[in-house]
Design an enzyme around this catalytic site. Structure first.
Site, PDB file in Angstrom:
ATOM      1  N   THR A  28      60.354  45.137  43.726  1.00 22.78           N
ATOM      2  CA  THR A  28      59.567  45.377  44.937  1.00 22.78           C
ATOM      3  C   THR A  28      58.973  44.102  45.518  1.00 22.78           C
ATOM      4  OG1 THR A  28      57.514  45.753  43.693  1.00 22.78           O
ATOM      5  CG2 THR A  28      58.934  47.669  44.117  1.00 22.78           C
ATOM      6  N   CYS A  32      50.567  43.466  40.782  1.00 20.37           N
ATOM      7  CA  CYS A  32      49.528  44.487  40.630  1.00 20.37           C
ATOM      8  C   CYS A  32      48.582  44.129  39.500  1.00 20.37           C
ATOM      9  CB  CYS A  32      50.149  45.853  40.312  1.00 20.37           C
ATOM     10  SG  CYS A  32      51.366  46.440  41.500  1.00 20.37           S
ATOM     11  N   CYS A  36      47.034  49.720  37.988  1.00 21.53           N
ATOM     12  CA  CYS A  36      47.562  50.215  39.267  1.00 21.53           C
ATOM     13  C   CYS A  36      48.054  51.659  39.118  1.00 21.53           C
ATOM     14  CB  CYS A  36      48.704  49.324  39.748  1.00 21.53           C
ATOM     15  SG  CYS A  36      49.369  49.834  41.359  1.00 21.53           S
ATOM     16  N   CYS A  63      49.648  44.020  45.915  1.00 22.00           N
ATOM     17  CA  CYS A  63      49.819  45.462  46.071  1.00 22.00           C
ATOM     18  C   CYS A  63      48.731  46.011  46.995  1.00 22.00           C
ATOM     19  CB  CYS A  63      49.722  46.139  44.700  1.00 22.00           C
ATOM     20  SG  CYS A  63      49.761  47.947  44.752  1.00 22.00           S
ATOM     21  N   ASP A 468      11.830  32.984  19.975  1.00 20.30           N
ATOM     22  CA  ASP A 468      11.258  33.768  21.055  1.00 20.30           C
ATOM     23  C   ASP A 468      10.466  34.952  20.501  1.00 20.30           C
ATOM     24  OD1 ASP A 468      11.557  34.411  24.164  1.00 20.30           O
ATOM     25  OD2 ASP A 468      11.754  36.286  23.046  1.00 20.30           O
TER      26      ASP A 468
END
Length: 508
Positions: A28, A32, A36, A63, A468
């Site tokens: 394609t 992605c 996806c 995408c 602390d």
């Protein structure tokens, strides 16, 4: 990870790996994020990339369904203190756009060739390509969320020309800027670019959704910021659960104001509350009002650091949740973050103000400092009236307005001078070890102050402050000893926040 484990993450649509790697589908031409929702491609058609820029360089376009360019950055860059980690933080802060690759290399202390080689080897793309991918994402957000002109967007995103902008957007998104704007959700770009009224100076307003990987303990983060909010510079309004945090920003090209909402929505199942256990993604709604749009990328990154949005709470929970001492605390507060800062120099001064006094007392002193030495905004914006004083303005200041011992006033001046002349560097890509050594060499700076600055100003996820008071109280409630902290690496900063929360709640 191996290709096999990556494919399993893709097949299961595991959102934990969004931003950790990207997949390009050869059939394609699209890349992605692992989660996806599209049909899972065949294994032989998938290629994996360590960055969106590498996928773009491989010829893949983003995408349109999963918008892979919009995922939070890999949490690895927060943990790593090497060249690549430091470079990624600086690229995110817009250094390449402002100073070029040579400026990035100079700040890192390496040659441009070394920086190019290291980034390409690990990320499949050099600093120019990584910055280009970031610019493209910024431009897409502006196209779809504002009514700014295309020309204004091109330069706001950091492009050198409109032609370069158009070519890049077509290459990465396979759409022109006009087509991207038309594809925005209904009402997506309804904000006016010049907002005035209600005392607000003329600025450019941009509405954004700042993505994070979840869960996200928003209530605790907003509590933390509200308790420390400095009058004139910060304010929090609204009731718990629907608060808005606002503050002024000093940026490279101008000033700004940011607003972030506690109530947020994301890709969570219907009916699930924000921050619920098992939540895998979401966002905070944010509005930026900038005097100069060129500051957009930098402003976004600084807000992300302030709210610790690039953290990986699942990795933190995996380590700390299995611990006998912290396991119950982690289960009680999923997604607890370690807030950073929007201004490292401001944080350094605030750390000195907070030495050996309560949070409320330090907040009062900071308010006096702002009133005496802060730069007023051109026009007040509600309760926001000033920028926090710059380091060079404090280096020679008498500070008599603070009503504190001269020794501590001298420490503020010393720290401010060191920041102003570069003796101490706290920028996004600073070497954390070197910064801590430089701080400890200053009179009046001890392990607590240096560690606190390292954790919040430099975003180090692995800082522990055994001296602390809140940490000691939290350990006492747990019946534990500070010696156990070695088991909590590399997430000791998050362990520290869990102990602070326990101490603040009286052991509940």
């Amino acid at each position: 990870m191996t290709d096999e484990s990556r494919y399993e993450a893709v097949r299961s649509r595991d959102a934990r790996f969004d931003g950790v790697f990207f997949l390009g589908v050869r059939t394609t031409g699209i890349y992605c994020r692992p989660s996806c929702p599209a049909v899972t491609p065949k294994r032989e058609n998938v290629r994996y990339y360590p960055s969106a820029a590498a996928a773009q360089g491989g010829g893949f376009r983003a995408c349109r369904r999963c918008r892979p360019d919009a995922v939070p950055g890999s949490a690895e860059w927060n943990v790593r203190a090497d060249l690549v980690g430091r470079a990624m933080r600086m690229i995110g802060d817009g250094v390449v756009d402002r100073e070029g690759v040579s400026g990035l290399a100079r700040r890192l202390g390496y040659s441009p060739r070394q920086v190019q080689r290291q980034l390409t080897a690990e990320l499949g793309a050099g600093p120019v390509a990584l910055a280009r991918a970031q610019r493209a994402h910024t431009a897409r957000v502006l196209l779809q969320t504002t009514s700014l002109t295309v020309t204004d967007i091109a330069f706001a995103a950091g492009f050198a020309s409109v032609r370069q902008f158009n070519d890049t957007m077509r290459e990465i998104y396979a759409r022109t800027p006009g087509q991207l704007r038309s594809a925005a959700p209904r009402g997506g770009h309804g904000r006016q670019p010049a907002e005035e009224g209600a005392g607000r100076p003329a600025t450019t307003g941009v509405a954004l959704r700042l993505a994070y990987r979840g869960p996200y303990a928003a209530r605790e983060v907003f509590d933390f910021l509200e308790r420390r909010a400095i009058g004139g510079v910060e304010e929090t309004s609204g009731a718990a659960g629907s608060r808005t945090y606002r503050r002024t920003l000093l940026l490279p090209c101008g000033t700004g104001i940011v607003e972030v909402d506690e109530h947020h929505a994301g890709d969570r199942p219907s009916g699930r509350e924000p921050g619920a256990p098992g939540e895998t993604s979401g966002w905070l709604d944010c509005r930026l009002h900038l005097a100069d749009l060129r500051d957009l990328t930098t402003a976004v990154q600084r807000v992300r650091r302030l709210f610790d949005l690039d953290a990986d709470p699942l990795a933190v929970a995996e380590r700390l949740g299995a611990d006998e001492v912290l396991g119950e605390l982690v289960a009680r507060r999923p997604g607890l973050r370690a807030p950073g800062t929007a201004d490292p120099h401001e944080l350094a001064v605030r750390a000195v103000l907070g030495q050996q006094i309560t949070v409320a007392a330090a907040r009062t002193l900071a308010g006096r400092l702002v009133a005496a030495y802060g730069k007023p905004l051109p026009s007040p914006d509600g309760a926001l009236t000033h920028l926090f004083p710059e380091a060079d303005s404090l280096a020679e200041a008498p500070l008599s307005e603070l009503g504190m011992p001269e020794r501590r006033r001298a420490t503020i001046r010393t720290v401010a001078a060191a920041l102003a002349d570069g003796t101490v560097s706290l920028h996004a890509g600073a070497d954390r070890d070197e910064a801590e050594r430089s701080l400890l060499a200053l009179p009046g700076i001890g392990p607590w102050s240096a560690g606190y600055m390292r954790m919040r100003a430099l975003g180090d996820p692995d800082v522990f402050l055994p001296g602390d008071v809140g940490v000691r109280n939290g350990l006492a409630f747990c019946g534990a000893d500070a010696a156990l902290s070695g088991q909590w690496r590399p997430w000791r900063s998050y362990a520290l926040h869990h102990l602070w929360q326990l101490a603040a709640s009286g052991g509940r």
